[in-house]
Design a protein around this motif. Structure first.
Motif, PDB file in Angstrom:
ATOM      1  N   VAL A 359       0.997  -1.080  -0.031  1.00 16.66           N
ATOM      2  CA  VAL A 359       0.164  -0.258   0.175  1.00 16.66           C
ATOM      3  C   VAL A 359       1.137   0.921  -0.204  1.00 16.66           C
ATOM      4  O   VAL A 359       1.542   1.393   0.675  1.00 16.66           O
ATOM      5  CB  VAL A 359      -0.549   0.276   1.386  1.00 16.66           C
ATOM      6  N   SER A 360       0.261   2.215  -0.774  1.00 24.66           N
ATOM      7  CA  SER A 360       1.120   3.827  -0.968  1.00 24.66           C
ATOM      8  C   SER A 360       0.118   4.431  -0.207  1.00 24.66           C
ATOM      9  O   SER A 360      -0.673   4.775   0.019  1.00 24.66           O
ATOM     10  CB  SER A 360       1.314   4.063  -2.379  1.00 24.66           C
ATOM     11  N   LEU A 361       1.462   5.270   0.450  1.00 17.61           N
ATOM     12  CA  LEU A 361       0.686   6.742   1.307  1.00 17.61           C
ATOM     13  C   LEU A 361       0.768   7.825   0.594  1.00 17.61           C
ATOM     14  O   LEU A 361       1.850   7.848   1.104  1.00 17.61           O
ATOM     15  CB  LEU A 361      -0.138   6.260   2.722  1.00 17.61           C
ATOM     16  N   ILE A 362       0.614   9.375   0.186  1.00 17.76           N
ATOM     17  CA  ILE A 362       0.526   9.959  -0.208  1.00 17.76           C
ATOM     18  C   ILE A 362       0.157  10.917   0.372  1.00 17.76           C
ATOM     19  O   ILE A 362      -1.143  11.361   0.089  1.00 17.76           O
ATOM     20  CB  ILE A 362       0.468   9.918  -2.084  1.00 17.76           C
ATOM     21  N   PRO A 363       0.731  12.284   1.165  1.00 14.37           N
ATOM     22  CA  PRO A 363       0.663  12.954   1.881  1.00 14.37           C
ATOM     23  C   PRO A 363       0.565  14.096   1.294  1.00 14.37           C
ATOM     24  O   PRO A 363       0.891  14.328   0.526  1.00 14.37           O
ATOM     25  CB  PRO A 363       1.237  12.679   3.662  1.00 14.37           C
ATOM     26  N   TYR A 364      -0.890  15.138   1.267  1.00 16.36           N
ATOM     27  CA  TYR A 364      -0.775  16.405   1.330  1.00 16.36           C
ATOM     28  C   TYR A 364      -1.287  17.303   2.403  1.00 16.36           C
ATOM     29  O   TYR A 364      -2.631  17.204   3.080  1.00 16.36           O
ATOM     30  CB  TYR A 364      -2.139  16.286   0.672  1.00 16.36           C
ATOM     31  N   PRO A 365       0.481  17.743   3.007  1.00 20.29           N
ATOM     32  CA  PRO A 365       0.153  18.029   4.661  1.00 20.29           C
ATOM     33  C   PRO A 365      -1.079  19.320   5.130  1.00 20.29           C
ATOM     34  O   PRO A 365      -1.621  20.338   5.972  1.00 20.29           O
ATOM     35  CB  PRO A 365       1.716  18.664   4.734  1.00 20.29           C
ATOM     36  N   MET A 369      -4.169  15.977   4.855  1.00 22.94           N
ATOM     37  CA  MET A 369      -4.784  14.852   3.657  1.00 22.94           C
ATOM     38  C   MET A 369      -4.264  14.109   3.005  1.00 22.94           C
ATOM     39  O   MET A 369      -2.760  14.374   3.520  1.00 22.94           O
ATOM     40  CB  MET A 369      -6.163  15.139   2.589  1.00 22.94           C
ATOM     41  N   ALA A 370      -4.356  13.233   2.796  1.00 24.19           N
ATOM     42  CA  ALA A 370      -3.061  11.524   2.510  1.00 24.19           C
ATOM     43  C   ALA A 370      -4.488  10.834   1.650  1.00 24.19           C
ATOM     44  O   ALA A 370      -5.551  10.479   1.308  1.00 24.19           O
ATOM     45  CB  ALA A 370      -2.494  10.800   3.209  1.00 24.19           C
ATOM     46  N   GLU A 371      -3.089  10.344   0.150  1.00 24.94           N
ATOM     47  CA  GLU A 371      -3.967   9.681  -0.230  1.00 24.94           C
ATOM     48  C   GLU A 371      -3.923   8.211  -0.386  1.00 24.94           C
ATOM     49  O   GLU A 371      -2.783   8.036  -0.466  1.00 24.94           O
ATOM     50  CB  GLU A 371      -3.847   9.790  -2.390  1.00 24.94           C
ATOM     51  N   LEU A 390      -3.563  -3.900   5.986  1.00 25.61           N
ATOM     52  CA  LEU A 390      -3.083  -2.985   5.219  1.00 25.61           C
ATOM     53  C   LEU A 390      -4.154  -1.467   5.082  1.00 25.61           C
ATOM     54  O   LEU A 390      -2.794  -0.098   5.235  1.00 25.61           O
ATOM     55  CB  LEU A 390      -2.925  -3.662   3.692  1.00 25.61           C
ATOM     56  N   LEU A 391      -5.167  -1.574   4.928  1.00 19.93           N
ATOM     57  CA  LEU A 391      -5.249  -0.512   5.196  1.00 19.93           C
ATOM     58  C   LEU A 391      -5.566   0.611   6.884  1.00 19.93           C
ATOM     59  O   LEU A 391      -5.408   1.510   7.067  1.00 19.93           O
ATOM     60  CB  LEU A 391      -7.447  -0.325   5.516  1.00 19.93           C
ATOM     61  N   ARG A 392      -5.818  -0.748   7.996  1.00 22.79           N
ATOM     62  CA  ARG A 392      -5.167   0.031   9.160  1.00 22.79           C
ATOM     63  C   ARG A 392      -4.296   0.401   9.684  1.00 22.79           C
ATOM     64  O   ARG A 392      -3.820   1.752   9.883  1.00 22.79           O
ATOM     65  CB  ARG A 392      -5.584  -1.058  10.312  1.00 22.79           C
ATOM     66  N   HIS A 393      -3.291  -0.143   8.894  1.00 25.74           N
ATOM     67  CA  HIS A 393      -2.093   0.676   8.595  1.00 25.74           C
ATOM     68  C   HIS A 393      -2.050   1.924   7.985  1.00 25.74           C
ATOM     69  O   HIS A 393      -1.029   2.639   8.739  1.00 25.74           O
ATOM     70  CB  HIS A 393      -1.489  -0.299   8.533  1.00 25.74           C
ATOM     71  N   ALA A 394      -2.778   2.097   6.609  1.00 21.19           N
ATOM     72  CA  ALA A 394      -2.481   3.422   5.767  1.00 21.19           C
ATOM     73  C   ALA A 394      -3.082   4.302   7.211  1.00 21.19           C
ATOM     74  O   ALA A 394      -2.652   5.607   7.678  1.00 21.19           O
ATOM     75  CB  ALA A 394      -3.181   3.522   4.831  1.00 21.19           C
ATOM     76  N   GLU A 395      -4.617   3.688   8.031  1.00 18.83           N
ATOM     77  CA  GLU A 395      -5.034   5.142   8.848  1.00 18.83           C
ATOM     78  C   GLU A 395      -3.963   5.303   9.831  1.00 18.83           C
ATOM     79  O   GLU A 395      -3.781   7.025  10.036  1.00 18.83           O
ATOM     80  CB  GLU A 395      -6.439   3.559   9.019  1.00 18.83           C
ATOM     81  N   ASN A 396      -3.396   4.773  10.216  1.00 24.35           N
ATOM     82  CA  ASN A 396      -2.863   5.145  11.496  1.00 24.35           C
ATOM     83  C   ASN A 396      -1.812   5.715  11.094  1.00 24.35           C
ATOM     84  O   ASN A 396      -1.397   6.222  11.763  1.00 24.35           O
ATOM     85  CB  ASN A 396      -2.331   3.855  12.491  1.00 24.35           C
ATOM     86  N   LYS A 397      -1.112   5.124  10.162  1.00 19.86           N
ATOM     87  CA  LYS A 397       0.504   5.827   9.590  1.00 19.86           C
ATOM     88  C   LYS A 397      -0.388   7.331   9.464  1.00 19.86           C
ATOM     89  O   LYS A 397       0.643   8.548   9.576  1.00 19.86           O
ATOM     90  CB  LYS A 397       1.552   5.407   8.540  1.00 19.86           C
ATOM     91  N   ALA A 398      -1.487   7.456   8.679  1.00 19.25           N
ATOM     92  CA  ALA A 398      -1.783   8.776   8.090  1.00 19.25           C
ATOM     93  C   ALA A 398      -2.248  10.021   9.517  1.00 19.25           C
ATOM     94  O   ALA A 398      -1.817  10.983   9.964  1.00 19.25           O
ATOM     95  CB  ALA A 398      -2.981   8.872   7.353  1.00 19.25           C
ATOM     96  N   ARG A 399      -2.652   9.351  10.378  1.00 20.71           N
ATOM     97  CA  ARG A 399      -3.393   9.534  11.360  1.00 20.71           C
ATOM     98  C   ARG A 399      -1.365  10.538  12.334  1.00 20.71           C
ATOM     99  O   ARG A 399      -1.401  12.101  13.148  1.00 20.71           O
ATOM    100  CB  ARG A 399      -3.995   8.996  13.286  1.00 20.71           C
ATOM    101  N   ALA A 400      -0.755   9.848  12.060  1.00 22.69           N
ATOM    102  CA  ALA A 400       0.171   9.679  13.036  1.00 22.69           C
ATOM    103  C   ALA A 400       0.911  10.600  12.335  1.00 22.69           C
ATOM    104  O   ALA A 400       1.866  11.668  12.472  1.00 22.69           O
ATOM    105  CB  ALA A 400       1.751   8.460  13.153  1.00 22.69           C
ATOM    106  N   LEU A 401       0.381  11.496  10.959  1.00 20.72           N
ATOM    107  CA  LEU A 401       0.911  12.748  10.067  1.00 20.72           C
ATOM    108  C   LEU A 401       0.723  13.879  10.113  1.00 20.72           C
ATOM    109  O   LEU A 401       0.605  14.610   9.862  1.00 20.72           O
ATOM    110  CB  LEU A 401       1.287  11.946   8.175  1.00 20.72           C
ATOM    111  N   GLY A 402      -0.679  13.095  10.977  1.00 17.72           N
ATOM    112  CA  GLY A 402      -1.711  14.744  11.550  1.00 17.72           C
ATOM    113  C   GLY A 402      -2.574  15.203  10.616  1.00 17.72           C
ATOM    114  O   GLY A 402      -3.126  16.013  10.103  1.00 17.72           O
TER     115      GLY A 402
END
Length: 451
Positions: A359-365, A369-371, A390-402
């Motif tokens: 899975v890939s997570l692309i942040p837009y600070p 938001m993040a894709e 993979l979805l839960r991981h992406a969500e947790n990673k996104a939350r950690a990035l604000g």
């Protein structure tokens, strides 16, 4: 009509043989084949496997593993054969599971049984008929006095006589043999420095051998000694601590508890994996290694599924996951160079060294938001919640990035995301930068989830 042959079933019994299916399977096992060369497997099996007529099938599968570069050590048992020898000679005593006293008469029976099975194994490896799995195998099998044994002694007032345990191995000789491509055969008889012979338990000998060689795998070929859950499904993987807890609960049958205890001990002392595999299933040792879940129970120090950040070494595996979906239009073509550039944005899902999801997570600070993109699980390994992981991981990673909102673009999997809390949005809901790069010709649907 009854025979001594075990009831087995094979993939070749399928009603239709599809060449395309064979090619697909052969390509899918390639990652496993790459990891085989140079690995050391210790395979232990009892006399019940020989008694059931399953020896030839096992030898054929093991010869394939040696052809692929596996360093192979076989450890055989002979309990049913020893008991039969005792019966024929008029002794009422029979060996069961566990360590028991071995009388001089029983030791002679153990020697006879071990010698007979050793010859059967050597004969099986010597087969070479054309149009059989053993054709052109040319495998050398070597046995010898590699085990120095010592007596069990007197325990709680009981003299165990000629029952022994492993004292040490001639490791230099053993490693030299397997490094030259020969199969090392260990029989359950050990010798003391004074020349005495001792009867050894196959399970203890195989476990001690695997530990001494720091083997990659200890494999027990068993009969009905794999773990199952309450729904009678095979427990394909169990952490060592969980295995120990099961043993302590005392609900397992004697054979399963014995094999599981030795598997746990091996893993605890450095063996990477220990397996309990049913020998009555034709090709089970191949199915255990070359399929994702296998057909037996694998004991590991910790569970093998692992989420981790991708590295440049994972690019090839990520490309192989993405390419089929690009080809059928599910994903927009990215090109290897794009993946190389953005590899640090990827997380991979790995099992026993094989990458089967990403899975890939692309942040837009600026927009908080993040894709989430390229959420992929190999089709052959779906069905156990890997996409959810993979979805839960992406969500947790996104939350950690604000990140406050996570979005995806999809053309074919909208229902999957809706079930997981995403709601449909519009182009105007996307970050400004993403709006500028939105591919209108694909007309991808936009789904957003508040975190």
């Amino acid at each position: 009509m009854s025979t001594n042959e075990p009831e087995t079933y094979s993939a070749l019994d399928a009603p239709e043989y599809a060449p395309a299916q064979f090619v697909r399977w052969f390509r899918e096992v390639a990652p496993y084949v790459h990891t085989l060369r140079g690995k050391t497997f210790v395979v232990g099996f009892g006399g019940d496997l020989v008694q059931a007529g399953a020896l030839n099938a096992l030898i054929q599968d093991l010869s394939l593993l040696t052809a692929l570069g596996v360093h192979l050590v076989l450890v055989h048992g002979s309990r049913p054969q020893v008991n039969e020898q005792l019966r024929l000679k008029g002794f009422s005593y029979q060996f069961g599971r566990g360590i028991e006293p071995t009388s001089p008469e029983a030791l002679e029976c153990a020697k006879e049984a071990a010698g007979e099975i050793r010859l059967d194994i050597e004969a099986a490896f010597s087969q070479g008929l054309p149009n059989t799995p053993m054709s052109n195998a040319h495998i050398h099998i070597i046995s010898g006095n590699f085990v120095t044994a010592q007596p069990v002694g007197v325990i709680d007032g009981i003299d165990y006589k000629h029952s022994g345990k492993v004292r040490k191995f001639d490791l230099d000789a053993m490693k030299k043999i397997i490094s030259h491509g020969a199969v090392l055969l260990m029989s359950p008889i050990g010798f003391s420095p004074t020349g005495e012979a001792f009867n050894l338990a196959m399970e203890e000998l195989a476990t001690s051998t695997a530990i001494a060689l720091s083997a990659d795998k200890l494999i027990f070929m068993t009969q009905n000694s794999i773990l199952k859950d309450l729904q009678d499904n095979v427990i394909t993987e169990i952490a060592r601590e969980d295995a120990d807890n099961l043993i302590r609960q005392g609900h397992l049958d004697e054979d399963t508890a014995c094999f599981l205890q030795h598997a746990s001990n091996a893993v605890k002392r450095g063996v990477k994996r220990a397996h309990l595999i049913p020998f009555e299933l034709d090709g089970s040792i191949l199915l255990e290694y070359f399929t994702h879940d296998g057909v037996g129970t694998m004991v590991v120090e910790d569970t093998l599924d692992d989420l981790r950040p991708a590295t440049v070494d994972d690019i090839g595996a990520i490309v192989s996951l993405i390419e089929p979906l690009e080809a059928d239009g599910t994903l927009v073509p990215r090109g290897r160079n794009v993946i190389e550039r953005d590899v640090e944005k990827f997380t991979v899902l790995e099992h026993d060294g094989i990458i089967y999801g990403c899975v890939s997570l692309i942040p837009y600070p600026e927009s908080k938001m993040a894709e989430m993109a390229c959420l992929i699980v190999n089709p052959d390994w779906q069905g156990s919640g890997e996409g959810e992981i993979l979805l839960r991981h992406a969500e947790n990673k996104a939350r950690a990035l604000g990140v406050k909102r996570l979005f995806v673009l999809t053309t074919r999997t909208s229902h999957w995301f809706v079930k997981r809390g995403f709601v449909q949005g519009t182009i105007n809901d996307l970050p400004a930068e993403k709006q500028m790069n939105y591919n209108r010709s694909r007309n991808s649907l936009i789904f957003i989830k508040k975190l």
